[in-house]
Each structure stands twice: as structure tokens, then as C-alpha cells.
Write an enzyme that holds these catalytic residues in place. Structure first.
Site, mmCIF file in Angstrom:
data_model
loop_
_atom_site.group_PDB
_atom_site.id
_atom_site.type_symbol
_atom_site.label_atom_id
_atom_site.label_comp_id
_atom_site.label_asym_id
_atom_site.label_seq_id
_atom_site.Cartn_x
_atom_site.Cartn_y
_atom_site.Cartn_z
ATOM 1 C CB SER A 1 -0.913 0.010 1.228
ATOM 2 O OG SER A 1 -1.743 -1.132 1.173
ATOM 3 C CG ASP B 1 -14.475 -0.522 0.624
ATOM 4 O OD1 ASP B 1 -14.720 -1.585 -0.001
ATOM 5 O OD2 ASP B 1 -13.570 -0.433 1.470
ATOM 6 C CG ASP C 1 -10.664 -2.732 1.602
ATOM 7 O OD1 ASP C 1 -10.644 -1.756 0.822
ATOM 8 O OD2 ASP C 1 -10.092 -2.742 2.721
ATOM 9 C CG HIS D 1 -12.111 1.209 4.422
ATOM 10 N ND1 HIS D 1 -11.475 1.139 5.642
ATOM 11 C CD2 HIS D 1 -11.410 0.362 3.611
ATOM 12 C CE1 HIS D 1 -10.432 0.331 5.565
ATOM 13 N NE2 HIS D 1 -10.386 -0.166 4.340
ATOM 14 C CB CYS E 1 -9.817 2.547 1.021
ATOM 15 S SG CYS E 1 -11.178 1.793 0.111
#
Lengths: 648, 365
Positions: A330, A354, A369, A375, A388
Site C-alpha cells: 500500500s 466500499d 479489501d 470502509h 482503502c
């Protein structure tokens, strides 16, 4: 007998004898003339030739090896230097029975099996009449013991030599590298570069690290001594002398203390750390763990040690900073966000919803996710703060792989940073064309999805990620990362400063501000790395990341406790501080560290604290658990590890 | 006896020109030796002692009447021959050759004795049959020569064998060996060269090969020749100066006090020094020829001529080998090289020359 005849005979006889005597005189004169002619030929006509031959006989040019340059850190702390010591050397051509001689030497000086093995190797590589080292770094006691018995060992002698020493040992092994004996390959290379003459008499050459990259600067210029020698090659008297020029001193941008603190902060973790001054690209700390003892390599490593290092599952010889290629996880998200803004694929305000997974149109496959239930409503700012995945799956697909590659390459992804070390790997920034060339396959949209969160085909090196982070920290103006600030001549006051031109990635200040604010929020309550800035008196901008080591099956849940330690995820943390006016960018990779916020961020924090505040971590706090048994259990804001699905 | 009478008695049988030439060569010997031995005065003193012993022997020989010389010819020859046989049977081996005989108190090299013994014997033989010399006599003389030469060549010591052959051949030549025979010998020598080559020892062949191309083994067999030539050549016109020869003092020259002493001299004194040395030898040899020409009987003529020509041959062979026109055969430079044996042999020969000269003078007056 008639006396007349006798008289006549006698006269005849005298005449005959006189004739022969004259012939003899002529013969002698001929011999003398032959010699005289020969002397005129040798001493007058061929004088120049024989004069040259006699000079060549008597004059031998002996190299005077220059002292190798020192390596200092930015504050003048010595990181590599030379010290004089004694070696025990054998001239095999003068020794009748090598094995017996070595056996007899063993009681006087400590000769280990590894010394014998190394000697054997040197012997195999050596030329005639060379002296070969059997032991280095003799103790005073050993020198004294041998000296008393030297008469027993013709062809064995003690020599004073300069040794290279690296005071920080393992901690700087990947940064400084090491010197080693010049082998045939080195010799060929020197000859190709026309440098062989300057290496006459030199035994060592930089093999890796800075010792290798700055070999020319460190080596210096070999001096020459014209010596009159006798037929045995012994020097009788010095005719002329050209002094050598010692190698230049390298002043690094590295802060040795910072490097030391970073090393300690890792505890037992393997991994890499790079700290860069974003305002000029100077590398402040360069850690690849584990390291190795560089002194093992200087005189040729023995087989046992080599096997141990080479076969170790920790790969201590691998320079992770430059050559470790990992998924970025990430940590790529801030850069992806900037790409989205650049291509206007997403506005900062646009939100997505999401549900905890992403699906491509016309497919039921769920890209999940890391947060099972999602989220909720996520805009760009939040996408960075909570990391996210769903947001970036979609963004990546909308941008397309080639646009992603196009923009990320501005930050140096997918290519070498050009740092002043050899052997750097370029990482991988996949494109459609790349996949076609590499796998003879067209690019699928599914391939793009995971690239959005730094997985899939994309790979980065810690150095790359550090350079990109520094560029980001400096508002989009990057500098080539480098380790050497200046090269100081040892003979004059001349100082060559190494400066590199800026590379502006044309970052929109508004976009930069958004990403920076989001990265600050990452280290604040509600972010993924809240531990990083707990109690900090300055603001830290950061981003966590997790690089998958083993893939998860669809629907399988990542459970750190069920996975063997070496299959746990790698933890990333990228950061810069103070966020408003960044003076340092730090990137940490903790292999199998699990979660970035939990393991990698605290390491970065110690580096930031020392650099910005001069704070030295307390030893009691510094070492992480003996075995990073439950890294995920460390009190981080979001303890759950990031997981996503393997793409098909 | 007054001092003058004593001096006259002591010098009565000495020859002044020969003494003068010898004196010059011996001076050169001591000076060059001092340089060649890296200024080792002990070496010079030792050579001085060799000279003193040899001069004493020379004086004794010079004072021997001719009939005594003739009388010792056969015993010396037979004794020498017996010793050579002894060497062949019981000799000590050194450097791969059997040349020395241990007689309890010392080791001796009988071939050295034959350098005088062979021409002495042959001259005695021709004197004995002077009145009626036939081909048979020459043949017997040749056998007297070849017997010891064969034994010496077998040791093997080719250099000495050739040099003794030369001194014997000079006797044959001066005794009037027919030109036809000489021509025949020359032709057969050339014809038998390939056979002789095959009979040579490897090291002997090597020496000849090295002469043709010393550079093919510059650090091995050719080393002596090459370093000698470099020393001589680099001496140039006037030399590098006394005690300043680099080849000498940096240890490049092998055997520089003995067989290669000429290289030392030549390096330090150059062409000028060499020509002076040649002139001195020429003077000594010339004096030897004068003595030969004036010799009163067959024996003394042959003996004096052979001694003179042998001296010339030794000088030529030594300087020729050092300057690279002859193979390295281990011949010292007469009266200059360090060593007692050769000094004694040479001075015994020169003593005979003096005896021949002074005793017939006495006869004449």
C-alpha cells in the site's frame, strides 16, 4: 755417418723448425687479432646494446603502493581505514616441503584449517616467486615467537602490511562493501581500462559497495622507486623515487550514528532501511539486514564461512536495499493517488462506496479489501488514511496500466535510481508491452487491479521507494540519491563536492498538499500508523504497506499465528518529517514483519527522533521481541493485517 | 757471499723480460681480484700466497739443468698416467665428473700435472729419436698424447682434454709432422664432427648450442655467456671504472674471480684495458718465441715452443669464451684467474722456459 750430411740435415732441420715457428707466431697473432676484433665489436659497435642490457640488469622499478583512501561519515566519523599489522608469508619457490613447513609453523603461530585452505587457494592462483600469506594480523606474541625461530624457516618471513578495517563491521557491510585480493578477472578489467600499471604492487581492490564504486578515487596513484638490484633481485640502493599519492578521502552523506540507531531499531528483523535528505538526495542511513563480517572477504573467504553465509536462509549477502525487489504494497497508494489526480481520473472529492470488495464489470470475482466489511464512503483523502484497497482497485483500472507506468516512472519506479553503488536492480513497473515481451501474453484488466495496491507484477526496491518518497517529500523535486558528499584530496586542499541536478516531476502544489495532509493523518488517530507519531513533537507524514509473501486462496483468511514466520507478510513504512518542511525521508522494510504500522513504523520513528531531535532510543525500548512472534499483536491503531486476494 | 753475489745467484736463471710480463699480469690479477671479490682483501692475500708458492716452484725449475728436466720427463708422465688410471677407478665424483683423487692429505687433479707432463714426455721422445724420425715415431708420440687425453675426456673433462691435445699437437707440429698428415687430420676432424657430436655428453652439447644461441636459455645454460658478453660490451671504450662494474658488483657475473675474471676486468677497464692486456700477453708470448728460437737442442725447442703456444691458447680460449666466441669450457685466464693449481702449472712452464734460456746461455759462454 757423413758429417757434412749431418750438418746439412741439421741446418735443414733448423730451417724447418724456424719456418714452423714463424707459422706459430702468425697463428698467435691471428688469435690475438681475432680477440681484438671481437672486443671492438662488443665494446664499440655493440656498446649501446650491451649498455642497455647492463642497465636493465641492474635497475628494477619497484612500485610503492599508495595508502587506500579513508571513508568518513558526514560528521567525520571513520567508517573505513587502514592499520599496519604483521602477516606471515611464505615464498613457495624457496620452500622445499610446504606442508611440512606449515606443520612446523603451527606451534609458533596459530594456523587454523581455514588458514590452510585459504593458503592452498592462493597457491593455486599464484605465480612463481610470489610470496603468499599464510596468516594475517599476527599478535605481538606470535611475531616474537616466530622471529626467534626464523632461522629454521628459510622462505618464510614476517611482513608489515596495511590492513583495511571497517569499525562498524556488519552494520556497514552492504554500504561500504569490502576490498579483496585482485583476481584474474579484476586484472583483466584493469588491463582493459589501461590501469594495470597503477596497480603494480597492489594486492587489493574494491570488490563491492562503495569500495568498488569509488575504487579509482580510493586507490590513489602508485609511486615508483628505481632500485639497483643484484642478480638475486635484492635491492642494493635507491636511484630515484616518485612518491605515491594516497587515495582520496570519501566523505559520505551517511550519518554513522543514525545508521547505528537504525540497525539497532531493527532488533532481530531482517529488512532494509533508507533515510534520505529530500532537499538534496543525500542518503543518511543505508541499512540492509542482516549484514556480514566484511573482514572475512579481504584475504579470500574460506569455504566454511562462505557456505555458512551463502546458504543461510537469512541471505546476509543479499543487499536488500539495492537488490531486494518486493511488492510495494500500500505504500504505492499516495503515488497512485497523485497519478489519478494528474490524469484527472479522480477528483479529490469524488467518493466511492466500499462494500469490502471490488469486482470488474462482467465478472463475479471479488477483489477483497483488507477490511472485511469495507470502509464505507471513501474519498481520496480517506483512501490514503485508512488505506482503502477497493478505492485503488477501481482507480487503477480506470487509469489503465500504461498510464500508471507512465506516471509512476516520473518518481523513478521501474528503473535504477542511479545511486553510487554497483548492482542495483530496477524493480518492475509493468506495462502491456512488458507482459507481451516477458510472457507472450496480452495484458488483462485483472492484472491492473492488484497493481493499484502495489501487488501483482509490480516490484520495487527499498532504494527506489525511498527515492520516490524523498521526491514526494520535497514537493515533487527529487534528487538522485547518493552516498558520497565530497571527495577530498590527500595532497592538496582540493575538495570535490558531488552534487546532482534536481529532477522536477511537476507536482501540482494542491495535489501535493492533499496527499501530504492524508499522509500526516495516517500517523494520527484513525490512521494505519498511529504508533509512528505517538508523542512526537513534530509532524510525521507516512504510509504503511504490507507485501505479501504467500498468496491466499479465495476466501481464506490471513492468520499470522498459523503461518510460519518466513511466510509472513513483509511490513513497509514510508515517511518524511517534519511534514511541513521535510528534512528527512525514511523508508523501512521489515521482512516477515507482518503489518507496516506495527513493525516498520516504530523503526522509522527511532530514526526520525534521532535525526530531528538528537534523541537516542533507550536500550530497554529498542529491541523488539526476541522472535517477532506476534507482530500483528502490537498495539497499533489498525491491528488487522492488510490482505487482498490473489488475482487470477 | 756478498749481497750482490747472493742476488746474482738467486736471479742467475731467471729471465727478466718474462718476469716483467708476468709481474704485470699478476698485478692485474691482484687488482681485478680485489674488485671481483667485492673488495675482499683476504682473497687478494690468498692469491698472493698462490703466486708466492708458484714463484718458488718456478725458481726451482728455472734452476734445474736441462738434463735434469729431461730425466724427469718419463717419471712425471708415467706417474701422471697412473694417477689418471687411479682417478678412473677410485676418483671422487664432484659435479657429475670424476676428476679428483684423494691421496689422504689432499685431493689432487692429475689432469693438471699432465698439462706439463704430456708435452715434456713427447719432447723427450722426439729428442731421443731425433736422428731418425719416421712416421712410426710420430705415431708413437701421438699415442703418448692420446692415452692421457682419452682418460681425461672420459672423466669427463673435455676442456682440459682439448687443451692438452693442443699442447701435444704443438709438439708434433714443431717436430715437423708432415703437412699432408696435418691436412688429413683437419679433413677427418671435420668429417667426424657428427660422430664426435653423438659421443658428447648432454652438458657438453648444451655448451656448444648455447654458444650458437645463448638467448634460448638466458637464465639457464646460456646465462654465463650472456652475462659475460653484457659485462664486456657494456665496458665500452674506457670501462666503467675500477670497482664500478655493475655486472660485477651486483652479482650478475658468475665465477667472476676465476674463469670469468676477464669479464670483470673488461667491464671496468673497457677496450683500452683489453688491448693493454692483449699487448702484455703478446709480449710474454713473444719472449717465449724468442727463447724457443734460440733454444739449443731439439728437446728444448719443442718444449719451449709448446709451452709458449699453450700459454697463448689458454689466454685465447679464456677470453674467447668470456666474450662469446668459444663455448664455456672452464679454462682460467693465465696468471690472472684466482687459483693455486693453474698458477703453479703456468709458472712451472715458465720456469722451464727460463731454464731453457739461461742454461744454454751458460753453455754458450
Amino acid at each position: 755417418m757423413n758429417s757434412r750430411i749431418e750438418l746439412k740435415n741439421h741446418q735443414q732441420e733448423i730451417f724447418n723448425f724456424r719456418l714452423r715457428l714463424f707459422i706459430s707466431v702468425g697463428f698467435v697473432l691471428l688469435l690475438i687479432a681475432t680477440l681484438a676484433a671481437r672486443f671492438v665489436y662488443l665494446q664499440v659497435m655493440r656498446y649501446d646494446y650491451y649498455h642497455t642490457m647492463a642497465e636493465k640488469n641492474r635497475i628494477s622499478v619497484m612500485p610503492i603502493v599508495p595508502n587506500r583512501g579513508l571513508i568518513l561519515d558526514r560528521n567525520g566519523v571513520v567508517m573505513a581505514h587502514n592499520y599496519s599489522g604483521y602477516t606471515l608469508e611464505i615464498t613457495p619457490s624457496k620452500v622445499k616441503n610446504l606442508q611440512a613447513t606449515i606443520d612446523e609453523l603451527a606451534p609458533l603461530v596459530n594456523i587454523q584449517p581455514r588458514d590452510r585452505k585459504r593458503f592452498k587457494k592462493l597457491l593455486a592462483e599464484s605465480h612463481d616467486f610470489e610470496t603468499l600469506m599464510i596468516r594475517s594480523r599476527l599478535t605481538d606474541e606470535e611475531v616474537a615467537r616466530f622471529a626467534a625461530q626464523q632461522y629454521r624457516f628459510p622462505g618464510v618471513e614476517i611482513k608489515a602490511r596495511l590492513f583495511r578495517d571497517y569499525p562498524f563491521g556488519e552494520k556497514t557491510s552492504h554500504l561500504l562493501g569490502y576490498i579483496g585480493r585482485i583476481n584474474q578477472k579484476d586484472m583483466d578489467k584493469l588491463e582493459d581500462e589501461d590501469l594495470a600499471a597503477n596497480y603494480r604492487g597492489t594486492d587489493y581492490i574494491g570488490k563491492t559497495g562503495l569500495e568498488q564504486y569509488y575504487e579509482k578515487e580510493l586507490h590513489g596513484t602508485t609511486g615508483m622507486e628505481e632500485v639497483e638490484v643484484d642478480s638475486a633481485g635484492r635491492a642494493a640502493r635507491v636511484l630515484s623515487r616518485t612518491l605515491p599519492v594516497s587515495g582520496s578521502t570519501l566523505v559520505l552523506s551517511i550519518d554513522a550514528k543514525l545508521q547505528d540507531i537504525a540497525e539497532q531499531a531493527f532488533g532481530d528483523y531482517r529488512g532494509a532501511l533508507v533515510a534520505i535528505d529530500p532537499t538534496n538526495g543525500e542518503v543518511l542511513a543505508f541499512v540492509s539486514r542482516p549484514g556480514f563480517d566484511p573482514s572475512l572477504f579481504i584475504d579470500g573467504i574460506d569455504a566454511d564461512n562462505w557456505k555458512e553465509l551463502n546458504d543461510s536462509p537469512d541471505h546476509p549477502l543479499n543487499n536488500r536495499v539495492l537488490r531486494g525487489q518486493y511488492p510495494s504494497g500500500s505504500t504505492i497508494k499516495p503515488f497512485m493517488a497523485l497519478a489519478g489526480l494528474f490524469y484527472k481520473t479522480r477528483s479529490p472529492e469524488r467518493t466511492i462506496s466500499d462494500p469490502g470488495f471490488y469486482t470488474l464489470a462482467g465478472s463475479s470475482h471479488r477483489y477483497r479489501d483488507w477490511k472485511k466489511d469495507g470502509h464505507g464512503t471513501v474519498d481520496m483523502f480517506k483512501s490514503i488514511v485508512v488505506s482503502c484497497d477497493t478505492y485503488y482497485y477501481g482507480l487503477a483500472v480506470e487509469m489503465g496500466i500504461d498510464n500508471i507506468a507512465g506516471y509512476l516512472s516520473r518518481f523513478g519506479f521501474g528503473k535504477k535510481t542511479g545511486i553510487d553503488l554497483e548492482g542495483e536492480k530496477p524493480g518492475l513497473l509493468p506495462t502491456q508491452e512488458w507482459k507481451m515481451q516477458r510472457f507472450k501474453q496480452k495484458w488483462f484488466t485483472g492484472d491492473t487491479v492488484s497493481v493499484g495496491i502495489g501487488q501483482g507484477y509490480s516490484l520495487v526496491t527499498p532504494m527506489q521507494l525511498a527515492a520516490a518518497t524523498a521526491t514526494l517529500a520535497n514537493g515533487g523535486v527529487g534528487y538522485q540519491p547518493h552516498l558520497v558528499r565530497e571527495i577530498r584530496s590527500t595532497t592538496s586542499n582540493e575538495v570535490r563536492k558531488l552534487e546532482y541536478p534536481p529532477n522536477d516531476v511537476q507536482l501540482d502544489p494542491a495535489n501535493f498538499d492533499l496527499v501530504r495532509r492524508a499522509m500526516i493523518a495516517v500517523t494520527q488517530p484513525g490512521g494505519t500508523a498511529v504508533a509512528a507519531s505517538a508523542g512526537a513533537t513534530y509532524t510525521i507524514a507516512g504510509k504503511t504497506g504490507t507485501a505479501q509473501v504467500v498468496g491466499m486462496k479465495q476466501g481464506e483468511k490471513y492468520d499470522a499465528s498459523k503461518i510460519s514466520e518466513r511466510n509472513r507478510d513483509h511490513a513497509w513504512f514510508i515517511s518524511f518529517a517534519p511534514a511541513e518542511q521535510p528534512r528527512i525521508a525514511v523508508v523501512v522494510l521489515a521482512e516477515n514483519g507482518g503489518h507496516g504500522g506495527g513493525t516498520a513504523a516504530p523503526i522509522a520513528r527511532k530514526v526520525l527522533d534521532y535525526y530531528l531531535l538528537g534523541k537516542v532510543p533507550e536500550p530497554a525500548v529498542a529491541p523488539p521481541p526476541e522472535k517477532p512472534a506476534t507482530p500483528a499483536a502490537t498495539p497499533a491503531a489498525t491491528a488487522a493485517p492488510e490482505v487482498e486476494d490473489e488475482h487470477d | 757471499m756478498t749481497r750482490r753475489q747472493l742476488l746474482q745467484y738467486l736471479t742467475k736463471h731467471l729471465d727478466l723480460p718474462l718476469l716483467a710480463g708476468m709481474g704485470l699480469l699478476m698485478t692485474i690479477s691482484l687488482l681485478t681480484l680485489y674488485s671481483a671479490s667485492d673488495q675482499n682483501f683476504g682473497r687478494v692475500l690468498a692469491q698472493g700466497a698462490n703466486i708466492a708458492v708458484a714463484l718458488t716452484l718456478m725458481w726451482i725449475i728455472a734452476n734445474m739443468p736441462l738434463h735434469v728436466l729431461m730425466r724427469i720427463a718419463v717419471p712425471v708422465y708415467v706417474f701422471g698416467l697412473l694417477l689418471l688410471v687411479g682417478v678412473a677407478l677410485f676418483g671422487e665424483i664432484s659435479h657429475g665428473a670424476r676428476r679428483w683423487l684423494n691421496i689422504g692429505v689432499a685431493t689432487i687433479q692429475p689432469s693438471e700435472l699432465m698439462k706439463i707432463g704430456v708435452p715434456l714426455m713427447m719432447a723427450w721422445y722426439f729428442e731421443k729419436y731425433e736422428a731418425s724420425l719416421t712416421m712410426k715415431n710420430y705415431l708413437i708420440a701421438a699415442i703418448l698424447l692420446l692415452l692421457p687425453v682419452g682418460l681425461i675426456a672420459r672423466q669427463p673433462d673435455l676442456g682440459t682434454a682439448i687443451l692438452i691435445s693442443a699442447s701435444g699437437f704443438y709438439v708434433l707440429f714443431l717436430a715437423g709432422l708432415s703437412w699432408k698428415v696435418i691436412a688429413g687430420m683437419a679433413v677427418s676432424a671435420v668429417a667426424s664432427a657428427p660422430v664426435a657430436w653423438s659421443l658428447l655428453h648432454d652438458y657438453q652439447r648444451h655448451r656448444i648450442e648455447m654458444l650458437l644461441d645463448p638467448s634460448q636459455d638466458a637464465l639457464g645454460k646460456g646465462y654465463h655467456t650472456i652475462q659475460g658478453m653484457i659485462a664486456v660490451g657494456s665496458g665500452g671504450l674506457i670501462g666503467k671504472g675500477y670497482l664500478s662494474g655493475t655486472q660485477t658488483h651486483l652479482d650478475f657475473l658468475p665465477e667472476r674471480t676465476t674463469d670469468f675474471i676477464f669479464a670483470v676486468y673488461s667491464e671496468e677497464f673497457g677496450l683500452v684495458g683489453n688491448l693493454i692486456l692483449l699487448a702484455i700477453y703478446l709480449f710474454v708470448i713473444g719472449r717465449g718465441f724468442v727463447i724457443t728460437a734460440n733454444a739449443s737442442n731439439y728437446f728444448t725447442r719443442l718444449m719451449a715452443g709448446s709451452i709458449t703456444l699453450t700459454l697463448a691458447t689458454y689466454a685465447f680460449v679464456n677470453m674467447g669464451m668470456v666474450s662469446g666466441i668459444l663455448p664455456v669450457v672452464g679454462v682460467p685466464l693465465p696468471l690472472v684467474s684466482y687459483g693455486g693449481t693453474s698458477m703453479v702449472t703456468l709458472l712451472v712452464g715458465l720456469g722451464m722456459l727460463m731454464s731453457i734460456h739461461t742454461h744454454q746461455k751458460l753453455v754458450k759462454t
